[in-house]
Design a protein around this motif. Structure first.
Motif, short mmCIF file in Angstrom:
data_model
loop_
_atom_site.label_atom_id
_atom_site.label_comp_id
_atom_site.label_asym_id
_atom_site.label_seq_id
_atom_site.Cartn_x
_atom_site.Cartn_y
_atom_site.Cartn_z
N ARG A 231 0.85 -1.19 0.00
CA ARG A 231 0.00 0.00 0.00
C ARG A 231 0.89 1.23 0.00
O ARG A 231 1.89 1.28 0.70
CB ARG A 231 -0.86 -0.03 1.26
CG ARG A 231 -1.79 1.11 1.38
CD ARG A 231 -2.64 0.91 2.62
NE ARG A 231 -3.48 2.07 2.82
CZ ARG A 231 -4.25 2.24 3.85
NH1 ARG A 231 -4.30 1.33 4.78
NH2 ARG A 231 -4.98 3.32 3.96
N MET B 295 -7.16 3.04 -5.38
CA MET B 295 -8.25 3.09 -4.41
C MET B 295 -9.01 4.41 -4.44
O MET B 295 -10.21 4.43 -4.27
CB MET B 295 -7.71 2.85 -3.00
CG MET B 295 -7.08 1.48 -2.82
SD MET B 295 -8.21 0.14 -3.13
CE MET B 295 -9.36 0.33 -1.80
N SER B 296 -8.29 5.50 -4.63
CA SER B 296 -8.96 6.80 -4.70
C SER B 296 -8.04 7.80 -5.37
O SER B 296 -6.83 7.61 -5.44
CB SER B 296 -9.34 7.30 -3.30
OG SER B 296 -8.19 7.60 -2.55
#
Length: 74
Positions: free
Chosen positions: A29, A63-64
């Motif tokens: 991540r 994710m965004s």
């Protein structure tokens, strides 16, 4: 490996600046900031669209994302 590929592509192919700003301790991540500058709003929008299309087309999961446009002459 993914971050290096992202960084290389966005800096070379898309003329953006790249900074990893979060989750440096996790390889699964990451949080990154990309910056693009242009003298014309239409050029800026086209560059951002191409950059977003590149990011969406890769094997990682985006994710965004958020876009903030700053006019330095305002």
């Amino acid at each position: 490996m993914y971050l290096r590929r992202i960084r290389d592509q966005v800096t070379r192919q898309h003329g953006a600046s790249f900074a990893e700003v979060g989750h440096q301790d996790l390889w699964q991540r990451s949080r990154v900031v990309l910056a693009v500058a242009a003298s014309d709003p239409q050029i800026l929008e086209a560059r951002l669209d191409r950059l977003k299309a590149y990011l969406d087309s890769q094997e990682w999961m985006l994710m965004s994302s958020a876009v903030e446009v700053v006019d330095v002459d305002a």
